[in-house]
Design an enzyme around this catalytic site. Structure first.
Site, PDB file in Angstrom:
ATOM      1  N   CYS A 138       0.760  -1.275   0.052  1.00  0.00           N
ATOM      2  CA  CYS A 138       0.042   0.059  -0.031  1.00  0.00           C
ATOM      3  C   CYS A 138       0.841   1.157   0.045  1.00  0.00           C
ATOM      4  O   CYS A 138       0.435   2.320   0.155  1.00  0.00           O
ATOM      5  CB  CYS A 138      -1.024   0.037   1.412  1.00  0.00           C
ATOM      6  SG  CYS A 138      -1.881  -1.526   1.402  1.00  0.00           S
ATOM      7  N   HIS A 190     -12.989  13.034  -2.078  1.00  0.00           N
ATOM      8  CA  HIS A 190     -12.142  13.411  -2.885  1.00  0.00           C
ATOM      9  C   HIS A 190     -11.017  14.083  -2.571  1.00  0.00           C
ATOM     10  O   HIS A 190     -10.692  15.224  -3.381  1.00  0.00           O
ATOM     11  CB  HIS A 190     -13.074  14.260  -3.996  1.00  0.00           C
ATOM     12  CG  HIS A 190     -13.950  13.500  -4.808  1.00  0.00           C
ATOM     13  ND1 HIS A 190     -15.077  12.747  -4.367  1.00  0.00           N
ATOM     14  CD2 HIS A 190     -13.941  12.929  -6.020  1.00  0.00           C
ATOM     15  CE1 HIS A 190     -15.795  11.998  -5.151  1.00  0.00           C
ATOM     16  NE2 HIS A 190     -15.238  12.058  -6.418  1.00  0.00           N
ATOM     17  N   GLU A 210     -12.943  -0.156   3.625  1.00  0.00           N
ATOM     18  CA  GLU A 210     -11.804   0.201   2.736  1.00  0.00           C
ATOM     19  C   GLU A 210     -12.179  -0.611   1.343  1.00  0.00           C
ATOM     20  O   GLU A 210     -11.434  -1.584   1.449  1.00  0.00           O
ATOM     21  CB  GLU A 210     -10.363   0.077   3.251  1.00  0.00           C
ATOM     22  CG  GLU A 210      -9.720   0.741   2.461  1.00  0.00           C
ATOM     23  CD  GLU A 210      -8.042   0.635   2.973  1.00  0.00           C
ATOM     24  OE1 GLU A 210      -7.552   1.516   3.828  1.00  0.00           O
ATOM     25  OE2 GLU A 210      -7.236  -0.485   2.832  1.00  0.00           O
TER      26      GLU A 210
END
Lengths: 133, 133, 133
Positions: free
Chosen positions: B46, B88, B125
């Site tokens: 990640c 965002h 997630e």
């Protein structure tokens, strides 16, 4: 802006960096799927050989250390390694009466050998039916 | 036929209108989604910038008063106002190590300032991975 | 290979047949859906007649006996028989203020007459909104 964030943490302004130093108890969960056959000997509806997509949710409880209870990747590897034995096989090769309760118990036992933190397991037999242990 | 129902309540026939006068503890839950970027510095999988659709489930516990624990509209407004800051955007602008555990903790702290009843927060997630606080 | 499995159980090798003799507490859950109309008198958003697909999850806790807490088929029959009264009807024919909390409470009461084991009920009003009792 991690730099700004770190600077504020140094100043003790934790409102923007609230989790850098704390030890918090949390739950985490991961989900995997396998496809297996089964039948329940003598059951009026489930007595003939058929199969399901089994959704398996592993829920672990623990302290957050270094930002994680446990790395999702490690937890998924552990669950996948246990499930691999049963994927695309028949549960009846492993259990005399493979109800979802007994399947859940079997998987729970296998995982208990690998996980040290408390966990629970919810096994979904297709849609809208599950057992949790 | 609310009239018929009310008449029965007046007669004490609560079988058909069982919740008009009682005070019962319940849980309610609402779900919202946001889309945000993140990366985990130094993490083998990640570590590069990427993103997820985060599903956020807010679970509140309380007494039912006037038929509700809390109006879903009010609870959704509260959660949306907290999430708007992060939608965002990149979590790395707010957290040094934006694991889902740390994201969950951050959101929990923000909501704690707005909600007086006990609540928990489950943050997904993407698919099949979540943390709850 | 249930025969092999049974043979090992007789030998006391329970690693492969771990749930044949144990009595374990578990949760099971089933989900059904109905489609009903409702309106909340005087509510700014929900005051006009409209409807939802209600997802109803019944969660029961109990001992595993003969491989099951309760046969899913029997539990589903029980829930379906309670829901049938309200499917493709208006909740306002049964409740003065059919919030999802009150709907959940009403269904819980009806089921209490039929089920002897402890259970909880989560009722989803469309997507992303639920109450649990």
């Amino acid at each position: 802006m991690p730099g700004r964030c770190a600077a504020k943490a140094l100043l003790g302004i934790f409102a923007f960096c609230p989790v850098l130093s704390s030890s918090v108890g949390m739950k985490i969960g991961i989900i995997e799927h396998i496809d297996s056959a089964h039948f329940l000997p003598g059951h009026p509806k489930c007595g003939s050989n058929h199969g399901h997509t089994y959704k398996v949710e592993l829920i672990m409880e623990g302290e957050v250390r270094n930002g994680m209870v446990m790395d999702f990747g490690d937890l998924k590897s552990c669950l996948k390694s246990v499930l691999a034995e049963f994927d695309h096989r028949s549960w009846n090769d492993f259990l005399e009466y493979p109800s979802v309760e007994n399947i859940c118990h079997l998987l729970h036992q296998r995982l208990r050998n690998q996980l040290t933190s408390p966990f629970s397991l919810r096994v979904w037999e297709g849609e809208g039916k599950w057992a949790e242990h």
